[in-house]
Write an enzyme that holds these catalytic residues in place. Sequence first.
Site, short mmCIF file in Angstrom:
data_model
loop_
_atom_site.label_atom_id
_atom_site.label_comp_id
_atom_site.label_asym_id
_atom_site.label_seq_id
_atom_site.Cartn_x
_atom_site.Cartn_y
_atom_site.Cartn_z
N ALA A 209 0.85 -1.20 0.00
CA ALA A 209 0.00 0.00 0.00
C ALA A 209 0.88 1.25 0.00
O ALA A 209 2.10 1.15 -0.03
CB ALA A 209 -0.90 -0.01 1.23
N ASN A 210 0.29 2.41 0.01
CA ASN A 210 1.05 3.66 0.16
C ASN A 210 0.28 4.61 1.06
O ASN A 210 -0.81 4.28 1.53
CB ASN A 210 1.38 4.26 -1.21
CG ASN A 210 0.13 4.63 -1.97
OD1 ASN A 210 -0.64 5.49 -1.55
ND2 ASN A 210 -0.11 3.95 -3.09
N ARG A 211 0.84 5.79 1.27
CA ARG A 211 0.30 6.69 2.30
C ARG A 211 -0.78 7.64 1.80
O ARG A 211 -1.16 8.57 2.50
CB ARG A 211 1.44 7.54 2.89
CG ARG A 211 2.48 6.74 3.61
CD ARG A 211 3.57 7.66 4.14
NE ARG A 211 4.74 6.91 4.56
CZ ARG A 211 4.86 6.30 5.73
NH1 ARG A 211 3.88 6.36 6.60
NH2 ARG A 211 5.96 5.65 6.03
N SER A 212 -1.30 7.43 0.61
CA SER A 212 -2.33 8.36 0.10
C SER A 212 -3.60 8.26 0.94
O SER A 212 -4.13 7.17 1.16
CB SER A 212 -2.64 8.03 -1.36
OG SER A 212 -3.76 8.77 -1.77
#
Length: 403
Positions: A209-212
């Site tokens: 995942a990522n931090r968006s």
Amino acid sequence: MNAFRDRRVVLGVSGGIAAYKAVEVCRRLVDAGAFVSTILTEDAHRFIGPVTFSALSSEPVHTSLWDDASPIPHTRLGQNADVIVVAPATARIIAAYATGSSYDLLTATLIATRAPVVICPAMHTEMWEHPAVQHNIAVLRSRGVIVVDPQEGRLAGGDVGAGRLADPDTIVGAVEGVLSGRGRDMEGMNITVTAGGTREPIDAVRVIANRSSGKQGYAIAEEAHKRGASVTLISTVDRPTLPGISLVEVETAAQMLQAVETHAPASHVVVMTAAVADFRPVHTADGKIKKQNGIPEIALEATPDILAALGTAKPEHQVLVGFAAETNDVVENARGKLKRKNLDLIVANDVSAPGVGFGHSTNAVTIISADGSETFVPLADKHSIATAVLDSVVAVRSARRSQ
Ligand code: PMT
């Protein structure tokens, strides 16, 4: 900039069941900093009391041409207004305004003003679809009156259909558009916006995942909705948004690609704000990978580049907007992406700068156009950034029209 601060808004409330929703509109306008004068028609009194509006408005409610301290309340209200909004607007008020008939304080004020007027109709579906009502609406639109169309939904008496008063956010957004000078300049446009980071499954419980947070994408969708666009928001995050925005929930890059391919062809504008994972596991393990079996080796493969695919298939009428999350050579790298992916605009953010990019409520961007122009927007809340991005979209469309 706050478009409402010290601006005079006249709120006309006519007699329909949706009059209770005007209380919320009044409260939000006052909270936003506007000076709100409310006019209640005689029929509106049957649905909602004047005391409520007197308590919430910036001055005591106005109800009649004759009871006011001023002998000519309609000219005072009409001349001093920066904008007049009628919510709800009944078929009767719409007819009176379209034909120039003045029989009470609200209709007299509407005719005594040169200020922009926003009309928010609410009535039963049969009434809304009646040719006479539609004719009057067309007349008002042709005179520059802004009409915030009613929505589909539950109506009085349990019926369901078109005719329900637009939600307070949409109405306040339309007023904001007028006061900011933008009006509903995206009316008639379909826009697809993506938001959030994709999640690519490793096994039944783990993801890449990522931090968006989705904040920037949601802000773009919401500002476009306020400016009258019909908005599809393809999102990976669970955040509340405005009623009237069509939400498509996805999780992975593959699902986002599929959703975008469904909605983009009919969109005048596509904005890829989402942080799409660049890599995903080649295989998703069934069940949960057990840690007792040692550290797994996870083979990765590239995800589809959704934006590049959109750029290849871009219809002539479409404005395609990408984002670029960069940490160095921000503008130069973004320019490369704009060219490679056949975009009309790219919004570059230096995500290593304080308060910029992933997760923050603020952002700072450079908006780069295919024609070479660049606009730097310094650190501001994500809704202000969204407004600047949409201003650039509107500018690209008008430049095309004038070619
Ligand atoms: O969601 P927030 O917390 O509010 O944060 C906002 C944001 C930082 C996510 C946003 O401002 C932003 O920068 N979005 C783009 C993030 C990104 O993936 O940038 P990129 O430079 O890697 O990708 C360039 C463009 O290609 C982007 O429009 C991206 O959506 C698109 N892309 C990337 C990879 C891929 N496989 N498919 C794509 O379509």
